[in-house]
Scaffold this active site. Structure first.
Site, PDB file in Angstrom:
ATOM      1  NE  ARG A  59      -2.411   1.234   3.572  1.00  0.00           N
ATOM      2  CZ  ARG A  59      -3.103   1.050   4.696  1.00  0.00           C
ATOM      3  NH1 ARG A  59      -4.391   0.731   4.651  1.00  0.00           N
ATOM      4  NH2 ARG A  59      -2.521   1.161   5.866  1.00  0.00           N
ATOM      5  CE  LYS A 159      -1.993   4.956   7.422  1.00  0.00           C
ATOM      6  NZ  LYS A 159      -3.389   5.024   7.861  1.00  0.00           N
ATOM      7  CD  GLU A 193     -11.585   6.881   6.404  1.00  0.00           C
ATOM      8  OE1 GLU A 193     -10.955   5.892   6.779  1.00  0.00           O
ATOM      9  OE2 GLU A 193     -11.318   7.518   5.385  1.00  0.00           O
TER      10      GLU A 193
HETATM   11  C1  LIG Z   1      -4.513   4.279   8.185  1.00  0.00           C
HETATM   12  C2  LIG Z   1      -5.938   4.658   8.095  1.00  0.00           C
HETATM   13  C3  LIG Z   1      -6.966   3.768   8.415  1.00  0.00           C
HETATM   14  C4  LIG Z   1      -6.713   2.388   8.954  1.00  0.00           C
HETATM   15  O1  LIG Z   1      -6.016   1.586   8.049  1.00  0.00           O
HETATM   16  P1  LIG Z   1      -5.293   0.251   8.537  1.00  0.00           P
HETATM   17  O2  LIG Z   1      -4.661  -0.268   7.305  1.00  0.00           O
HETATM   18  O3  LIG Z   1      -6.333  -0.637   9.078  1.00  0.00           O
HETATM   19  O4  LIG Z   1      -4.313   0.660   9.583  1.00  0.00           O
HETATM   20  C5  LIG Z   1      -8.273   4.197   8.237  1.00  0.00           C
HETATM   21  N1  LIG Z   1      -8.564   5.434   7.796  1.00  0.00           N
HETATM   22  C6  LIG Z   1      -7.589   6.337   7.491  1.00  0.00           C
HETATM   23  C7  LIG Z   1      -7.961   7.670   7.016  1.00  0.00           C
HETATM   24  C8  LIG Z   1      -6.250   5.973   7.630  1.00  0.00           C
HETATM   25  O5  LIG Z   1      -5.314   6.847   7.322  1.00  0.00           O
END
Ligand SMILES: *Cc1c(COP(=O)(O)O)cnc(C)c1O
Length: 305
Positions: A59, A159, A193
């Site tokens: 990722r 991310k 979220e």
């Molecule tokens: C990192 C993140 C998550 C959670 O992702 P994981 O891969 O489960 O750690 C959820 N929402 C956002 C906005 C994030 O940056």
């Protein structure tokens, strides 16, 4: 925070206090950078294992691809580098933070294409992100006045460091208001979220989670969907409104940092009995069993040190 001994920077382990960058580091000014949050756990047999290490680093690579920058290291090299950094710090369990950033050089916006791209990996001991109390009894959440960014404003699958301005505005607002975490709605007003966690809602024995269009595709989210389906629970990816959450039986948030955290209320409306419900407890327990190396069926998710 609790310091570790070494941080990996550009292929070398340097002392924690010496892991510095120039003040004209491009990412520091403009936010074009990608990062990951990963956890290493101490298993039942005393060994340590990283949860879904390769998936996180894939990722990270994809986040760079979306941002139009090229990671200076391959996924395989970063897998090795993460393991090397944990071993060098002799930590049994830790949080792992790889970062790919645009270094200093030129200062214009287009410099993201010409400046060197650098990588670092820091590790440190880190307990429950939303608190042990939150993990056990659930947290209080408030709908944010800030919306999750539109899919064509910033790229929701990356991310990216700069995206966290949106998350931090929401997080500070929620905490100042006396809540533990914020729920962010998408630009159409549907629940998206948390600030760094994906959302799950249980109603009538079925589990719903927002589709990936407007949210980060969480690796914990994917893992929890697999666990629930393995337990015979129906999981649907569907848009949710905030009032559907008010009347849900159970709600929980998932993320590497937050793990599986129950939600006890949204906007001061108690959810279900106001305590972690049976489906939440069952998935949370199974998640921790997997992390501790107690589930052979999910052992492919663990990379032992
Ligand atoms: C990192 C993140 C998550 C959670 O992702 P994981 O891969 O489960 O750690 C959820 N929402 C956002 C906005 C994030 O940056």
């Amino acid at each position: 925070m609790e310091k570790a001994e070494f941080i990996w920077m550009q292929g070398r382990l340097v002392a924690w206090d010496d892991a510095k960058v120039h003040v004209l580091t491009h990412t520091l000014h403009y936010g074009v950078g990608a990062f990951e949050g990963i956890r290493c756990y101490e298993c039942e047999d005393g060994r340590s294992a990283v949860f879904r290490l390769r998936e996180h680093l894939v990722r990270l690579d994809q986040s760079c691809h979306i941002l139009g920058i090229e990671s200076p290291y391959t996924v395989d090299q970063l897998v090795e580098a993460c393991l090397e950094t944990i071993r060098a710090n002799r930590l049994k369990a830790c949080y792992i933070r790889p970062l790919i950033y645009v270094a200093d050089g030129e200062m214009g916006l287009g410099s993201a294409m010409v400046n060197p791209i650098h990588a670092s990996i820091a590790v440190w001991p880190w307990g429950a992100y939303l608190g042990d109390e939150g993990l056990a009894n659930g947290i209080r959440v408030r709908t944010s006045s800030f919306q999750r960014m539109h899919v064509n404003t910033l790229m929701t699958k990356a991310k990216a460091t700069g995206h966290y301005v949106n998350s931090i505005l929401a997080s500070i607002e929620a905490r100042r208001g006396g809540y533990d975490e914020a729920l962010m709605l998408d630009v159409d007003g549907y629940a998206a979220e948390g600030c760094g966690e994906n959302l799950f809602v249980v109603r009538g024995g079925r589990v719903k989670t927002p589709p990936i269009a407007t949210v980060l595709e969480g690796i914990t989210r994917n893992s929890v969907i697999d666990i629930l389906r393995d337990q015979g629970v129906v999981v649907i990816e569907e848009r949710l409104t905030r009032d559907e959450i008010y009347i849900a039986d159970e709600v929980f948030l998932t993320g590497t940092a937050a793990e599986v955290t129950p939600v006890q209320s949204l906007d001061d409306r108690r959810i279900g009995a106001g305590r972690p419900g049976p489906i939440t407890q069952r998935v949370q327990k199974e998640y921790f069993e997997i992390l501790r190396g107690r589930r052979a069926a999910f052992s492919q998710w663990l990379t032992y040190l």
